[in-house]
Design a protein around this motif. Sequence first.
Motif, short mmCIF file in Angstrom:
data_model
loop_
_atom_site.label_atom_id
_atom_site.label_comp_id
_atom_site.label_asym_id
_atom_site.label_seq_id
_atom_site.Cartn_x
_atom_site.Cartn_y
_atom_site.Cartn_z
N LEU A 1 0.86 -1.21 0.05
CA LEU A 1 0.14 -0.05 0.03
C LEU A 1 0.85 1.18 -0.09
O LEU A 1 0.57 2.09 -0.99
N ALA A 2 1.96 1.12 0.87
CA ALA A 2 2.88 2.35 0.99
C ALA A 2 3.49 2.61 -0.49
O ALA A 2 3.71 3.84 -0.83
N ASP A 3 3.80 1.41 -0.95
CA ASP A 3 4.41 1.69 -2.42
C ASP A 3 3.35 2.30 -3.29
O ASP A 3 3.80 3.17 -4.05
N ARG A 4 2.23 1.72 -3.46
CA ARG A 4 1.22 1.95 -4.25
C ARG A 4 0.92 3.49 -4.10
O ARG A 4 0.70 4.22 -5.26
N LEU A 5 0.83 4.10 -2.97
CA LEU A 5 0.65 5.41 -2.59
C LEU A 5 1.74 6.57 -2.59
O LEU A 5 1.76 7.48 -2.61
N ARG A 6 3.10 5.59 -2.89
CA ARG A 6 4.41 6.53 -2.83
C ARG A 6 4.43 7.46 -1.74
O ARG A 6 4.91 8.54 -1.77
N VAL A 7 4.26 6.96 -0.52
CA VAL A 7 4.44 7.72 0.55
C VAL A 7 5.75 7.59 1.18
O VAL A 7 6.37 6.68 0.99
N PRO A 8 6.20 8.77 1.53
CA PRO A 8 7.66 9.00 2.12
C PRO A 8 7.73 7.93 3.40
O PRO A 8 9.10 7.70 3.90
N TRP A 9 6.61 8.11 4.35
CA TRP A 9 6.71 7.39 5.69
C TRP A 9 5.54 6.59 5.96
O TRP A 9 4.61 7.04 5.15
N VAL A 10 5.55 5.59 6.77
CA VAL A 10 4.21 5.13 7.24
C VAL A 10 4.17 5.49 8.82
O VAL A 10 5.34 5.35 9.41
N VAL B 1 11.11 -3.09 11.23
CA VAL B 1 10.14 -2.61 10.36
C VAL B 1 10.54 -1.68 9.40
O VAL B 1 10.20 -1.69 8.21
N GLN B 2 11.51 -0.82 9.71
CA GLN B 2 12.08 0.10 8.70
C GLN B 2 12.84 -0.49 7.57
O GLN B 2 12.66 0.11 6.41
N ASP B 3 13.49 -1.43 8.08
CA ASP B 3 14.42 -2.37 7.05
C ASP B 3 13.37 -2.75 6.19
O ASP B 3 13.75 -2.63 4.85
N PHE B 4 12.34 -3.45 6.36
CA PHE B 4 11.32 -4.28 5.55
C PHE B 4 10.66 -3.11 4.74
O PHE B 4 10.32 -3.29 3.58
N LEU B 5 10.10 -2.09 5.39
CA LEU B 5 9.48 -1.02 4.57
C LEU B 5 10.32 -0.16 3.73
O LEU B 5 9.88 0.57 2.73
N GLU B 6 11.39 -0.19 3.98
CA GLU B 6 12.39 0.77 3.03
C GLU B 6 11.82 2.11 3.44
O GLU B 6 12.07 2.96 2.15
N ARG B 7 11.44 2.63 4.32
CA ARG B 7 11.06 4.08 4.72
C ARG B 7 10.99 4.41 5.97
O ARG B 7 10.83 3.25 6.86
N PRO B 8 11.08 5.52 6.85
CA PRO B 8 11.07 5.66 8.17
C PRO B 8 9.62 5.31 8.50
O PRO B 8 8.55 5.48 8.09
N LEU B 9 9.64 4.71 9.90
CA LEU B 9 8.51 4.42 10.56
C LEU B 9 8.38 5.75 11.52
O LEU B 9 9.26 6.30 12.05
N VAL B 10 7.08 6.24 11.41
CA VAL B 10 6.72 7.50 12.17
C VAL B 10 5.83 6.92 13.11
O VAL B 10 4.56 6.73 12.94
#
Length: 328
Positions: free
Chosen positions: A90-99, A136-145
């Motif tokens: 979902l994060a990739d689909r919406l191209r979000v910089p963080w989750v 989680v951040q390693d897996f998502l490849e973006r910062p967790l907020v």
Amino acid sequence: MRRHPNRWGFSDMGLGMGLRSKHYPDILEHNPPVAFFEVIAENYMGNFGRPMYLLEQVAERYPVMVHGVSLSIGSTDPLDFQYLGLLRNLADRLRVPWVSDHLCWTGVLGRNSHDLLPVPLTEESLRHVIGRIRAVQDFLERPLVVENPSSYVEFLASSMSEAEFLCRMAEAADCGLLLDVNNVYVSAFNHGFDAMEYLSVLPVDRIVYHHVAGHTHKGTHILDTHSDHVVDPVWELYRFCHERTGGRSTMVEWDEDIPPFEVVFEEVQKAAVHRRTVEGDDFSLPERPPPSLAPRREDNQAPHPAGLESPEAGDLFVREKNVEFAHE
Ligand SMILES: [Fe+2]
């Protein structure tokens, strides 16, 4: 007013709203000047039916941020990589910089309570949460907020304040903070701490995002219901945060007894007014929606307005799932 950047250089996108199905017609027919929308991730993860169709309609017009409620970062259960795979899709689909998600646990032994339960504020749980955030951040490849929770009970075993826990967690895990100003107000009342003191110690360079919301005052305690207007003392705290950071993307949450779109939008307008009371801020709402990330079409590679290119969608597994959560 001095602008204090955050560690990732995410820009201040302005003022957004939670995306709720009741408001789809208002949004899709009238394109209101909201800077972005935020979705509850679990309502769309692995869902390719009508909810995803409508989400894509909105995402073609606006940036859409992803906010989860079931990561359960504080749980003793192993991380759920099936869940994380869907979240990343979902994060990739919406191209979000963080989750974003919460400092909480939502279940244990495979059961989901659908509630955001507080974690003990101990050295042991701090180490536990830090390790899981890094994974989680390693897996998502973006910062967790990570969002500060609202809470009603505390653990006798806690050995530090929530603010200290968040400071140390953010630094050691190298994650961001979602500062929910209403949650601070609610917990400060429920537990008798000073909200301003709490806000004053949080590291500005870790704060990337704000939530504001309404609550229900029960006299002896406050329930974080997201069912009403933001109260003036919360706006005061928000103004303090804004002055401290120099501006962070801010989202209005209204999740129960959801009123017509215009009523929630009035809260967005109020947030703009409060921002402008900070000297040197000439913030105003855009006259038209900002450029979307247009994630649906493969020909669009527009960078996210918050400032970080997200990785391309990977070939991660998906499964059918359509869960309606009550609120964040
Ligand atoms: Fe929140």
